[in-house]
Design a protein around this motif. Structure first.
Motif, PDB file in Angstrom:
ATOM      1  N   PRO A  18       0.842  -1.210   0.000  1.00  0.00           N
ATOM      2  CA  PRO A  18       0.000   0.000   0.000  1.00  0.00           C
ATOM      3  C   PRO A  18       0.871   1.251   0.000  1.00  0.00           C
ATOM      4  O   PRO A  18       1.853   1.326   0.735  1.00  0.00           O
ATOM      5  N   ARG A  19       0.511   2.215  -0.826  1.00  0.00           N
ATOM      6  CA  ARG A  19       1.278   3.463  -0.897  1.00  0.00           C
ATOM      7  C   ARG A  19       0.336   4.654  -0.903  1.00  0.00           C
ATOM      8  O   ARG A  19      -0.700   4.629  -1.557  1.00  0.00           O
ATOM      9  N   THR A  20       0.726   5.699  -0.203  1.00  0.00           N
ATOM     10  CA  THR A  20      -0.055   6.931  -0.207  1.00  0.00           C
ATOM     11  C   THR A  20       0.311   7.740  -1.437  1.00  0.00           C
ATOM     12  O   THR A  20       1.489   7.968  -1.708  1.00  0.00           O
ATOM     13  N   ASN A  86      -3.260   6.866   7.900  1.00  0.00           N
ATOM     14  CA  ASN A  86      -1.986   6.850   8.638  1.00  0.00           C
ATOM     15  C   ASN A  86      -1.914   5.740   9.675  1.00  0.00           C
ATOM     16  O   ASN A  86      -0.930   5.627  10.399  1.00  0.00           O
ATOM     17  N   ASN A  87      -2.978   4.944   9.760  1.00  0.00           N
ATOM     18  CA  ASN A  87      -3.002   3.848  10.727  1.00  0.00           C
ATOM     19  C   ASN A  87      -2.658   2.541   9.994  1.00  0.00           C
ATOM     20  O   ASN A  87      -3.458   2.036   9.209  1.00  0.00           O
ATOM     21  N   HIS A  93      -5.659  -4.079   7.212  1.00  0.00           N
ATOM     22  CA  HIS A  93      -6.955  -4.760   7.281  1.00  0.00           C
ATOM     23  C   HIS A  93      -7.680  -4.632   5.935  1.00  0.00           C
ATOM     24  O   HIS A  93      -8.246  -5.599   5.409  1.00  0.00           O
ATOM     25  N   ARG A  94      -7.639  -3.425   5.367  1.00  0.00           N
ATOM     26  CA  ARG A  94      -8.275  -3.212   4.062  1.00  0.00           C
ATOM     27  C   ARG A  94      -7.541  -4.009   2.980  1.00  0.00           C
ATOM     28  O   ARG A  94      -8.166  -4.617   2.117  1.00  0.00           O
ATOM     29  N   ARG A  95      -6.217  -4.003   3.021  1.00  0.00           N
ATOM     30  CA  ARG A  95      -5.425  -4.753   2.034  1.00  0.00           C
ATOM     31  C   ARG A  95      -5.806  -6.238   2.054  1.00  0.00           C
ATOM     32  O   ARG A  95      -6.026  -6.859   1.013  1.00  0.00           O
TER      33      ARG A  95
END
Length: 201
Positions: A18-20, A86-87, A93-95
């Motif tokens: 995951p990347r912002t 940021n958590n 959990h979403r991933r």
């Protein structure tokens, strides 16, 4: 027996890294890398790597459901107002939920026949461009879109990300101006940014 084992089809899907991504000065979102490795005849490419964000998964589920009314599709991880980019726990959990969603979908032969699923997993076309391609409104076919993306994306994902970081600065308007209807190869290019309008992280 050995011969039979060689014929067994498999599809490995991983949702990872995951990347912002910054959308503009005020908005950011997280996207996830989708890695596919398969020997299935259903897939144009046997290995692929793309990045997608949560709202694109939402679009995919809606389109698959509308085309397969009798199938009960698996749920996506719930869209919660308390989701915090940021958590790390929220993000992971979403991933995990997105990966489980894809794993279940890829076990269904009817869903595997939907071209949108393949464009979602093996190109960086936007939802609008995927719809246009599936409807025959583009000069390229589904298979051509997937092959073209693969030819532009031959490097390993990390190298590819580094290359795109340098490219994105001068590439900022390609997302909004590209309709996916043009004949140029650029309309099937590797894009990891999302469409300008955004309401979901």
């Amino acid at each position: 027996l050995i011969f039979i084992m060689h014929l067994q089809e498999f599809v490995t899907v991983l949702v990872r890294d995951p990347r912002t991504q910054k959308e503009d000065s005020w908005h950011s979102y997280i996207d996830y890398e989708i890695f596919i490795h398969t020997n299935s005849m259903c897939f144009t490419r046997k290995t692929s790597c793309v990045r997608r964000r949560f709202r694109e998964f939402v679009w995919l589920r809606q389109r698959l459901q509308s085309n397969a009314v009798l199938i009960q599709l698996p749920e996506l991880p719930s869209k919660t107002p308390f989701f915090n980019m940021n958590n790390p726990h929220h993000v992971d959990h979403r991933r995990q939920g997105l990966q489980e969603f894809l794993e279940k979908i890829l076990q269904d032969a009817l869903l595997l026949s939907d071209s949108r699923l393949h464009l979602f997993l093996q190109t960086q076309l936007s939802p609008e461009e995927m719809e246009a391609c599936v409807s025959g409104q583009t000069k390229y076919s589904v298979a051509e879109a997937i092959h073209e993306f693969a030819s532009l994306n031959r490097r390993f994902p990390v190298e590819d990300e580094e290359r795109k970081k340098g490219k994105n600065d001068g590439d900022s308007d390609s997302e909004s101006s590209s309709s996916g209807l043009g004949p140029s190869d650029d309309s099937i290019s590797c894009r990891c940014k999302a469409s300008p309008a955004s309401e979901e992280s």
